[in-house]
Structures are given as structure tokens and as C-alpha cells.
Design an enzyme around this catalytic site. Structure first.
Site: not given
Length: 482
Positions: A245-246
RNA sequence: GGCGGUAUCGUCUAGAGGCCUAGGACACAGCCCUCUCAAGGCUGCGACACGGGUUCGAAUCCCGUUACCGCUACCA
């Protein structure tokens, strides 16, 4: 199965993620390896989250990686009428039925089931309604969805190309909705309808779709269609073992492009995440080699971690194998973006620029890394901190700089190797270590304490530039000691 | 909770019952090379999740446990 047809079907709700890129790559490799087609379908049915910008980003990402598709892009949203028709066809054939239970109502029942029994499964109450009543309520304008009637007995399974036999007991699958009350299709309906229409023969996607597969298989059967093959690829995780994820930093393909990663390195690295040609092999491979070696039996089941260190190493390997001609535009873009060198300088010093690229490509890990080492060759700027270290005493520094200049001027021809030898002899004659001479000379030539070997530097700079720099260095030392 | 999936060095992986004292790559450490920084070479560190079977023999086959992941929507 002479000519397989595969597709990559992203939903345009963000940038092209490395996980999506890997899925696209495997589909592409499989298609290319087997002389099949690789298609692209944009699943833009989630109107609220889909954006044109994201669609564009996905195209650009795929193009950058070199994953070309063989037919015009299919936009799922354009096929709404067919999705609906397919769903209605199942109602007509008795494979599906209309359900008038509202989402709100269902939600309440689901919550209730949670506290008492646990698992909630739709109780099929609307399947009991007789045709006349259904017709009457529909005519009255009462909203309804279309639910697929899951066959009671048996189980639904398939032979997954990655996992082998997988099957789900039908009793664990509820009568799922295929058409919303507004007439739009639910994911599984749209996917199945489109995969049939696109004549997809191998559905290769992330293993987060494994539990969707039995539902889709039932839909194929209800629609009277032949099943495609399925291959469910493992996920890619971050260093902490969680889904990428980010929070894990750069996860979009474009992020890595900006970090100075070569598309061929990205492809090579991604290819080895969840796939292995087996046995002993050289990990550094070109796209052609990947196509030649890729096959479904090398697909792995286990989720893998995205290791940026290895990506960078891989990139260094590809950088060293990339020609100066290919490198030049990439580095130029980076240089101009950083603003460290102007376009005019690049053009005026083209020869030296390209020579520098040749000297630097084998010692860099990324384009940005490489670009950072270029300016030294194109413009002269003495790093004061480095100068203070390498030239601790002015007199000594001046002596060596002047000697180097004399040696170069005395050289019968501009032969970097010969000049380096001359400098070494000079050091020996004066009883100095080679480093004591070449260090200060490097400082004078490059303005920096580290660089490629002296003869390489001399070769890149050329006679005039080298001598000019020695003069400038002389002036600098003389000036700062005065 | 139910269902499904997965499980070899820190990471990517080789391994399809004896070739395994478990191999390679990245990372890390040391050494070599060397004019610096890289690159490169060499060496080292380091794993079959656990417990039962099956078998003469299991990382490989079976069962269970554990852990992790996914699905369980009128999201995709």
C-alpha cells in the site's frame, strides 16, 4: 487451445500498481509465449471511483513497461446492455430470479444473524414468489435485483493453473446478486459476460479472486458457455508482509520510473516475483528471454515481498547492459528535470556527454544515480569540502597539479592510458604513493574526490578540457591560499 | 465465525522420496582487486513453521495444529 486469449482488466481507480503491473505482465508473457492475444479491458463500472486520469495512467504504465495489447481497449461500462441482457436471460431460463428484499432490510437481517448464529446467507424468500406476483410487483414499479440461484447440491471447482484442484461446496455460496435494482451489473456478472464476449480462454488474475471464481463458473454454465482456464497469481506484499500500500512508499509503476528505474529492469524484477523458470538460471533477463522461458508451470503459489534493494540491483545490471544511445534520452530528461545541466550544454558537449554515459553506466544503480554523476564532466565546479580534504596543503597541491599539466602537455599524443602511466612514473620518481598523486589530480580534473578511473576521466574530457581544468584548479588553489 | 488459499535463509527462489552436510540471487559482514567511489571476484552469516503419520528413507506424500492472506456487499 491453439491461440490463447488473455486479458488484463484493471479498474481505473488509481495508478498502475506494481501488483497490477505484474498481473498484466504475466498475462502478456503468456500470450506472447504461446502466440495468443493479450487484451485490455477497463472495468469502469464503478462510476464514482473511476477517473479518466487513472485510465490514462494505466495505459501509460503499460506502455512504459512495453506491454502492448492486441485489440482495441474494451470499456466495461459500454457493455451494460449486454450485461443486463445476460442477466435477464438467466431469469428467463430459470437460473436466476427477481428479489424484492431491500438493501436496508438485508442489512438488518445480516446484523441479526451476526449476533445469533454467525454466518448469514440469503434465505431465498423471494425465490418462493409465484410468477404472477413477481410480474405484478415489477409492473407496479417496485425495485428489485436479480439474484442467481446457486444449484443446491454438489460443489463447484476447477483445475487452477497455479493451485491445481480447488473447489467450493455450493451450500457455502449464497444466491448472489447479479443485477442491481438500477439495472447495472454486479462485478461477477460484468466480468463473466465480458470474458465470454471477448472469448477469453485463460483468466489469469490475483488470487484475491479465488472465491469469486465458483460464482463466475456457475454463471458460465447458466449462460451455456464453455469455461475458460483459470490461473490465480499470488499477491505482492510490502516488507512487513502486508498487502502493498501507499505506506510502503513507491507502489505505482510511475513512481519507479521517476526513481530512475528502467522499464526492462522493472519487468525483469516483476517477472521473478511469483514465477521462476526453475533450476539454475541467470536472473538478469531481457524481455525476449522472458517470453521464451515463461510458462504456467513456473507460476508460484506464495505471496512475495517487494524488495526494493533487489529491484535497484537488477536495475544496475540492466543499466550496465544498456547502450549509450538508449540511455542518452533518459538521462537527458533526468538532467533537465533536475536543472543541473542545460540543454545547450548537453548539445555543445555531446561527445563528452555520451562518453561520460559510457563510463558511468556500469557503476550506477538508477538513472538518477547515473545522472548525478554526469555534471562533473560537463561543467567544472570544485567542491570546497572535498578540495580541503584532498588538497590539504596548497604548495603540495600546486606542485602536483602543475606536474600533471606538464606531463600532459609533454605527451606526444593524447593517450589517456599513456598519460596515466606517466603520472604513475612521476609519483614513483618523487617517492610518492600513487594515490598521493592521482587523488589531487582527480580533484583538479573533476572537482570531486571520487570519480571513475583517471584514464577514463581523461578520455571523456579530452585534452583541451583537461588542461583547462588543471589551469582552473591551479588558480583555485593559488587563490584560496593567498 | 464460515469458506478458500499459503507456509524453504531477513527477502526472491532451486528443490517434483534417496543426488540435500538443502543450491543460487539480493541484502549484510569480511577479504581481494584498486588512484577515489562504484563495479567485479572470493569467503562468511543464514532456512525446510510445529506435531503426528506413510516409507528402508521425507523439504518433498497424507492428517492435524499454528500463523498469515483473501472472500464472506445492490465494491471491483
Amino acid at each position: 487451445m491453439s491461440s490463447p486469449r488473455l486479458r488484463f482488466a484493471p479498474s481505473p481507480t488509481g495508478y498502475l500498481h506494481v501488483g497490477g503491473a505484474r498481473t498484466a505482465l504475466f498475462n502478456w508473457l503468456y500470450a506472447r509465449r504461446h502466440g495468443g492475444q493479450f487484451l485490455l479491458r477497463v472495468e469502469d463500472t464503478d462510476r464514482a471511483r473511476s477517473t479518466d486520469e487513472s485510465t490514462r495512467a494505466i495505459f501509460e504504465g503499460l506502455q512504459w513497461l512495453g506491454l502492448d495489447w492486441d485489440e482495441p481497449v474494451v470499456y466495461q461500462g459500454a457493455n451494460l446492455a449486454r450485461h443486463r441482457a445476460d442477466a435477464e436471460r438467466m431469469v428467463a431460463s430459470g437460473h436466476a430470479y427477481r428479489c424484492f428484499c431491500s438493501a436496508f432490510e438485508l442489512d438488518a437481517r445480516r446484523k441479526q444473524a451476526e449476533v445469533s448464529e454467525g454466518a448469514f446467507k440469503y434465505d431465498r424468500r423471494c425465490d418462493q414468489l409465484d410468477r404472477a406476483e413477481v410480474a405484478r410487483r415489477v409492473a407496479a414499479g417496485e425495485p428489485s435485483v436479480v439474484r442467481f440461484r446457486v444449484p443446491e447440491v454438489q460443489s463447484t471447482g476447477w483445475n487452477d493453473l497455479v493451485h491445481g484442484e480447488i473447489s467450493f461446496p455450493n451450500k457455502d455460496i449464497e444466491d448472489f446478486v447479479v443485477l442491481r435494482s438500477d439495472g447495472t451489473p454486479i462485478y461477477n456478472m460484468a466480468v463473466t459476460s465480458d470474458d465470454i464476449a471477448m472469448r477469453i480462454t485463460l483468466v489469469m488474475r490475483g488470487d484475491d479472486h479465488i472465491s469469486n471464481t465458483p460464482k463466475q463458473i456457475m454463471l458460465y454454465r447458466a449462460l451455456g458457455e464453455e469455461l475458460p482456464q483459470f490461473a490465480h497469481l499470488p499477491m505482492i506484499h510490502g516488507t512487513d508482509g502486508k498487502k502493498l500500500s501507499k505506506r510502503h512508499g513507491a507502489t505505482a509503476v510511475a513512481d519507479w520510473q521517476h526513481e530512475g528505474i528502467l522499464p526492462q529492469a522493472m519487468v525483469n524484477f516483476l517477472a521473478l516475483l511469483g514465477w521462476s523458470p526453475g533450476g539454475e538460471f541467470d536472473e538478469v533477463m531481457t524481455m525476449d528471454e522472458l517470453v521464451a522461458k515463461f510458462d504456467a508451470d513456473g507460476l508460484l503459489k506464495k505471496a512475495s515481498v517487494f524488495d526494493t534493494k533487489k529491484l535497484e540491483w537488477m536495475n544496475g545490471q540492466h543499466l550496465a547492459r544498456t547502450s549509450v544511445e538508449q540511455l542518452e534520452p533518459l538521462v537527458t530528461t533526468q538532467l533537465l528535470r533536475e536543472g543541473t545541466v542545460t540543454r545547450e550544454v548537453l548539445q555543445a558537449r555531446g561527445m563528452q556527454y555520451r562518453a561520460a554515459l559510457g563510463a558511468l553506466r556500469g557503476r550506477s544503480r538508477t538513472i538518477t544515480d547515473l545522472a548525478s554523476q554526469v555534471p562533473v564532466f560537463l561543467k567544472y565546479r570544485i567542491d570546497p569540502a572535498a578540495a580541503a580534504k584532498v588538497w590539504p596543503d596548497a604548495a603540495g597541491a600546486l606542485a602536483i597539479i602543475d606536474l600533471a599539466r606538464d606531463a600532459m602537455q609533454a605527451a606526444p599524443a593524447w593517450e589517456p592510458d599513456a598519460i596515466e602511466q606517466a603520472l604513475r612514473r612521476m609519483a614513483e620518481q618523487r617517492g610518492l604513493g600513487v594515490g598521493k598523486v592521482l587523488g589531487p589530480v582527480r580533484m583538479a580534473l573533476t572537482g570531486s574526490a571520487s570519480s571513475p578511473g583517471i584514464s577514463i576521466v581523461l578520455g571523456v574530457l579530452g585534452r583541451d578540457e583537461a588542461l583547462a581544468r588543471l589551469e582552473a584548479a591551479h588558480a583555485y588553489v593559488a587563490g584560496s591560499s593567498a
